[in-house]
Design an enzyme around this catalytic site. Structure first.
Site, PDB file in Angstrom:
ATOM      1  N   SER A 146       0.861  -1.187   0.000  1.00 18.84           N
ATOM      2  CA  SER A 146       0.000   0.000   0.000  1.00 18.84           C
ATOM      3  C   SER A 146       0.890   1.227   0.000  1.00 18.84           C
ATOM      4  CB  SER A 146      -0.880  -0.005   1.259  1.00 18.84           C
ATOM      5  OG  SER A 146      -1.529   1.248   1.443  1.00 18.84           O
ATOM      6  N   TYR A 159      -3.082  -0.616  10.400  1.00 13.57           N
ATOM      7  CA  TYR A 159      -3.003  -0.867   8.958  1.00 13.57           C
ATOM      8  C   TYR A 159      -1.632  -0.454   8.428  1.00 13.57           C
ATOM      9  CZ  TYR A 159      -4.212  -0.783   3.988  1.00 13.57           C
ATOM     10  OH  TYR A 159      -4.226  -1.014   2.638  1.00 13.57           O
TER      11      TYR A 159
END
Length: 255
Positions: A146, A159
């Protein structure tokens, strides 16, 4: 050889978390490049619908429902695929989740849930598939990282931590398994239009922030991740390993 180097004909690809969103788009893209696809997810209804869409389009596809964040389930699931469907040549570790809340209010169980889903699953699946790839002296593993593997944002500390871990696990596995002919790379998506991001997409203020923060000025479409996946899975990337390919409209390049 030309564009034949991008062909995945004759190869088997397992994509985790592929009943919808990015995972399904990647599975479809690999199928279009010639691969036989194995879809994976926990929701059997969604998985069956995704499988039907691939088969209706004329692709060779299978589906196996199991929880990749559970070590035993991951190992058992991989063994079943190897024996019942075919040798896994390509593994895409895509399964992931997040929950947004102030860090000071974050319960232990939420931290563990996110780390287990986003990070532990990559290890469990890579280990289970890697054991077979080592014996065959070939294979491509692609981990979905990501922009949060590089950047921080408020309210998503678990996250960000998990995706930073996936980035470094990718590099570690590349160093460990290169001698076996196994390539391990990552794809780092930016902000993409997916069912999980629907609320954020509809938030005009947030969407305006995404556009202003991204040099290309918009959200990404999931199909725009396919080229990176096909490249990294194919012989066109035969000397590429330990690399994170960011597909994010330039977001990580600017302040």
């Amino acid at each position: 050889m030309g564009l034949d180097r991008f062909s995945l004909k004759g190869r088997y690809a397992l994509v985790t978390g592929s009943s919808q969103g990015i995972g399904h788009a990647l599975a479809k893209g690999l199928a279009e490049a010639g691969a036989t696809i194995v879809l994976n997810g926990r929701d059997e209804v969604k998985l069956e619908k995704a499988l039907e869409s691939l088969r209706t389009a004329g692709h060779a596809a299978h589906a196996r429902a199991f929880d990749v964040s559970d070590s035993k389930a991951a190992t058992t699931g991989v063994e079943a695929i190897e024996h019942e469907i075919g040798p896994i040549d390509i593994l895409i570790n895509n399964a992931g989740m997040t929950r947004r809340m102030p860090t000071e209010d974050l319960p232990d169980e939420t931290w563990h849930e996110i780390i287990r889903t986003n990070l532990d699953s990559v290890f469990y699946m890579s280990r289970a598939v890697g054991r077979h790839m080592i014996g065959r002296k070939r294979g491509s593993i692609i981990n979905i990282c990501s922009v949060m593997s590089e950047l921080g944002r408020p309210t998503i500390v678990p996250y960000t931590a998990s995706k930073g871990g996936v980035k470094m696990m990718t590099k570690g596995l590349a160093a460990d398994w290169g001698k076996h002919g196994i390539r391990v790379n990552g794809i780092g998506p930016g902000y993409f239009k997916t069912p999980l991001n629907e609320a954020l997409i509809k938030d005009e203020t947030f969407s305006a922030w995404v556009a202003s923060r991204t040099p290309l000025g918009r959200w990404g479409e999931v199909d725009e991740l396919v080229g990176a996946a096909v490249f990294l899975a194919s012989d066109a990337a035969s000397f590429v390993t330990g690399h994170i390919l960011y597909v994010e409209g330039g977001m990580t390049s600017v302040v």
